[in-house]
Design a protein around this motif. Structure first.
Motif, PDB file in Angstrom:
ATOM      1  N   ILE A  45       0.842  -1.200   0.000  1.00  0.00           N
ATOM      2  CA  ILE A  45       0.000   0.000   0.000  1.00  0.00           C
ATOM      3  C   ILE A  45       0.876   1.249   0.000  1.00  0.00           C
ATOM      4  N   PHE A  46       1.934   1.212   0.811  1.00  0.00           N
ATOM      5  CA  PHE A  46       2.861   2.340   0.922  1.00  0.00           C
ATOM      6  C   PHE A  46       3.510   2.651  -0.424  1.00  0.00           C
ATOM      7  N   THR A  47       4.038   1.626  -1.105  1.00  0.00           N
ATOM      8  CA  THR A  47       4.698   1.857  -2.387  1.00  0.00           C
ATOM      9  C   THR A  47       3.699   2.272  -3.464  1.00  0.00           C
ATOM     10  N   ALA A  48       2.495   1.705  -3.425  1.00  0.00           N
ATOM     11  CA  ALA A  48       1.460   2.107  -4.390  1.00  0.00           C
ATOM     12  C   ALA A  48       1.100   3.575  -4.195  1.00  0.00           C
ATOM     13  N   TYR A  49       1.032   4.006  -2.953  1.00  0.00           N
ATOM     14  CA  TYR A  49       0.713   5.406  -2.661  1.00  0.00           C
ATOM     15  C   TYR A  49       1.841   6.323  -3.122  1.00  0.00           C
ATOM     16  N   LEU A  50       3.078   5.878  -2.968  1.00  0.00           N
ATOM     17  CA  LEU A  50       4.208   6.663  -3.455  1.00  0.00           C
ATOM     18  C   LEU A  50       4.110   6.851  -4.964  1.00  0.00           C
ATOM     19  N   ASN A  51       3.696   5.782  -5.676  1.00  0.00           N
ATOM     20  CA  ASN A  51       3.518   5.893  -7.118  1.00  0.00           C
ATOM     21  C   ASN A  51       2.405   6.875  -7.462  1.00  0.00           C
ATOM     22  N   GLU A  52       1.336   6.847  -6.687  1.00  0.00           N
ATOM     23  CA  GLU A  52       0.225   7.767  -6.922  1.00  0.00           C
ATOM     24  C   GLU A  52       0.674   9.223  -6.762  1.00  0.00           C
ATOM     25  N   LYS A  53       1.563   9.461  -5.822  1.00  0.00           N
ATOM     26  CA  LYS A  53       2.017  10.826  -5.530  1.00  0.00           C
ATOM     27  C   LYS A  53       3.241  11.235  -6.339  1.00  0.00           C
ATOM     28  N   SER A  54       3.786  10.310  -7.135  1.00  0.00           N
ATOM     29  CA  SER A  54       5.021  10.573  -7.893  1.00  0.00           C
ATOM     30  C   SER A  54       6.143  11.052  -6.977  1.00  0.00           C
ATOM     31  N   VAL A  55       6.226  10.450  -5.797  1.00  0.00           N
ATOM     32  CA  VAL A  55       7.227  10.852  -4.823  1.00  0.00           C
ATOM     33  C   VAL A  55       8.636  10.569  -5.325  1.00  0.00           C
ATOM     34  N   VAL A  56       8.805   9.418  -6.012  1.00  0.00           N
ATOM     35  CA  VAL A  56      10.136   9.037  -6.485  1.00  0.00           C
ATOM     36  C   VAL A  56      10.708  10.102  -7.404  1.00  0.00           C
ATOM     37  N   SER A  57       9.887  10.576  -8.345  1.00  0.00           N
ATOM     38  CA  SER A  57      10.363  11.593  -9.282  1.00  0.00           C
ATOM     39  C   SER A  57      10.677  12.908  -8.581  1.00  0.00           C
ATOM     40  N   SER A  58       9.907  13.230  -7.561  1.00  0.00           N
ATOM     41  CA  SER A  58      10.083  14.522  -6.890  1.00  0.00           C
ATOM     42  C   SER A  58      11.339  14.560  -6.023  1.00  0.00           C
ATOM     43  N   ILE A  59      11.784  13.423  -5.500  1.00  0.00           N
ATOM     44  CA  ILE A  59      12.968  13.405  -4.626  1.00  0.00           C
ATOM     45  C   ILE A  59      14.211  12.917  -5.351  1.00  0.00           C
ATOM     46  N   SER A  60      14.062  12.521  -6.621  1.00  0.00           N
ATOM     47  CA  SER A  60      15.192  11.919  -7.330  1.00  0.00           C
ATOM     48  C   SER A  60      16.349  12.892  -7.519  1.00  0.00           C
ATOM     49  N   SER A  61      16.043  14.193  -7.689  1.00  0.00           N
ATOM     50  CA  SER A  61      17.118  15.169  -7.875  1.00  0.00           C
ATOM     51  C   SER A  61      18.014  15.244  -6.643  1.00  0.00           C
ATOM     52  N   THR A  62      17.425  15.069  -5.469  1.00  0.00           N
ATOM     53  CA  THR A  62      18.191  15.090  -4.218  1.00  0.00           C
ATOM     54  C   THR A  62      19.145  13.901  -4.138  1.00  0.00           C
ATOM     55  N   LEU A  63      18.733  12.778  -4.719  1.00  0.00           N
ATOM     56  CA  LEU A  63      19.518  11.548  -4.617  1.00  0.00           C
ATOM     57  C   LEU A  63      20.470  11.352  -5.793  1.00  0.00           C
ATOM     58  N   ASP A  64      20.416  12.235  -6.781  1.00  0.00           N
ATOM     59  CA  ASP A  64      21.206  12.048  -8.003  1.00  0.00           C
ATOM     60  C   ASP A  64      22.694  11.900  -7.719  1.00  0.00           C
ATOM     61  N   ARG A  65      23.253  12.821  -6.956  1.00  0.00           N
ATOM     62  CA  ARG A  65      24.706  12.805  -6.739  1.00  0.00           C
ATOM     63  C   ARG A  65      25.139  11.543  -5.999  1.00  0.00           C
ATOM     64  N   ILE A  66      24.393  11.175  -4.959  1.00  0.00           N
ATOM     65  CA  ILE A  66      24.716   9.962  -4.204  1.00  0.00           C
ATOM     66  C   ILE A  66      24.601   8.738  -5.108  1.00  0.00           C
ATOM     67  N   SER A  67      23.558   8.719  -5.912  1.00  0.00           N
ATOM     68  CA  SER A  67      23.322   7.567  -6.774  1.00  0.00           C
ATOM     69  C   SER A  67      24.416   7.407  -7.824  1.00  0.00           C
ATOM     70  N   ARG A  68      24.879   8.514  -8.391  1.00  0.00           N
ATOM     71  CA  ARG A  68      25.920   8.425  -9.421  1.00  0.00           C
ATOM     72  C   ARG A  68      27.247   7.947  -8.842  1.00  0.00           C
ATOM     73  N   VAL A  69      27.509   8.274  -7.585  1.00  0.00           N
ATOM     74  CA  VAL A  69      28.771   7.875  -6.952  1.00  0.00           C
ATOM     75  C   VAL A  69      28.734   6.413  -6.517  1.00  0.00           C
ATOM     76  N   PHE A  70      27.653   6.014  -5.842  1.00  0.00           N
ATOM     77  CA  PHE A  70      27.603   4.680  -5.236  1.00  0.00           C
ATOM     78  C   PHE A  70      26.959   3.617  -6.131  1.00  0.00           C
ATOM     79  N   LEU A  71      25.979   3.996  -6.951  1.00  0.00           N
ATOM     80  CA  LEU A  71      25.276   3.007  -7.770  1.00  0.00           C
ATOM     81  C   LEU A  71      25.523   3.173  -9.257  1.00  0.00           C
TER      82      LEU A  71
END
Length: 327
Positions: A45-71
């Motif tokens: 339910i939690f992940t489905a709600y995140l998809n409904e709110k497009s939370v992943v897209s909205s916070i992705s810019s914050t995680l970009d630098r960390i993601s490019r370095v570690f992943l």
């Protein structure tokens, strides 16, 4: 002709093994009620709600630098990876499939992320396996740490071997989160997961009737269905790294669940990375057990599942009603 003979043989086998299969189905329902639904449904339910709110897209810019370095990936993949660590096996595939459909991630990037956005959640590892099956919070904590570390290393490995030069182009849809829609989508996913688990439980119960050693039964369980494997392993051993490896692999049942959610997955590569994750989990858990010794009492390792209660029956009925109404 061969298909006809095989079909007739299967039908006769099902008729002759009706009682055994029924017992397996009942055990599968127990597993769903005692382990899967309590540990997975709230997070679905939690992940489905995140998809409904497009939370992943909205916070992705914050995680970009960390993601490019570690992943070696983008912020969207990092966000899905973190949610999958929290929510459990199907969460990553569910979110990637929804993002791909909404144009929030490219297919090549989603195809790479699906290999590491696959984790057992803390509710399953710590609560269900650690406290519920092994009756040890210490064991659950070691299993959880092993799994998270192996997941991070797997994600790093996939990022190195599946580099993409695409920019992180985000498509925000400004959707208003709808809790009813989230519950409906989570219910549909939960029913599919339970159905596959029950089917594998019935098949495993049939295999258990064969004149083969208990160890062989545990090996088959470990390859086919993770929950039943964790329930069956105490009959043979309580060597914790084996539990860690089984959880890391996930079993064919979970792999089929992911394939039903995320279409056109490269199954050979996916299984390779599941085995890779299982090996890492085994090694890390072995090291942690050496650093923090743990003793499990064999008398405690006798998990019994009994879920024939009114709340569970009501929960299953409500899930089916929600699924039928939304179809």
């Amino acid at each position: 002709m061969k298909k006809i003979v095989l079909t007739l043989f299967t039908a006769i086998l099902l008729i002759l093994s009706a009682t055994t299969l029924s017992d397996g189905v009942r055990h599968g329902l127990d597993v769903c009620g005692m382990v899967l639904i309590p540990s997975l449904f709230p997070f679905l339910i939690f992940t489905a709600y995140l998809n409904e709110k497009s939370v992943v897209s909205s916070i992705s810019s914050t995680l970009d630098r960390i993601s490019r370095v570690f992943l070696h990936s983008h912020g969207e993949e990092m966000a899905v990876f973190l949610v999958s660590l929290l929510s459990g096996y199907p969460a990553g595939a569910t979110m990637l499939s929804a993002m791909l459909k909404n144009g929030e991630i490219s297919k090549s990037r989603a195809d790479a992320a699906i290999y590491y956005c696959f984790s057992a959640g803390p509710a399953f590892i710590y609560t269900a396996v650690g406290q519920g099956i092994l009756h040890s919070s210490h064991a659950g904590l070691i299993l959880l740490c092993s799994h998270i570390c192996a997941s991070i290393i797997t994600a790093f490995t996939v990022g190195i071997t599946h580099k993409t030069n695409e920019n992180s182009a985000r498509t925000l849809h400004n959707k208003n989160g709808n809790i009813v829609s989230a519950v409906t989508n989570a219910t549909a996913s939960m029913i599919a997961i339970c159905a596959i688990t029950i089917a594998f439980s019935a098949a495993l119960n049939l295999i258990y009737k064969l004149p083969i050693p208990t160890v062989a039964n545990c090996v088959v369980s470990s390859l086919l269905e993770v929950t039943n494997a964790c329930v069956a392993l105490p009959k043979v051993t309580f060597y914790l790294p084996l539990y860690s490896a089984v959880i890391g692999f996930g079993g064919l049942s979970v792999i089929l669940q992911i394939c039903s959610i995320y279409k056109n997955i490269n199954i050979k590569k996916f299984i390779f990375f599941r085995l890779y994750h299982a090996g890492l989990s085994f090694l890390i858990c072995t090291a942690l057990c050496a650093l923090f010794p743990i003793a499990l009492e064999t008398s405690a390792l006798t998990p019994k599942l009994n879920v024939y209660t009114a709340p569970f029956s009501l929960a299953m009925i409500l899930m089916c009603v929600v699924f039928c109404v939304s179809a």
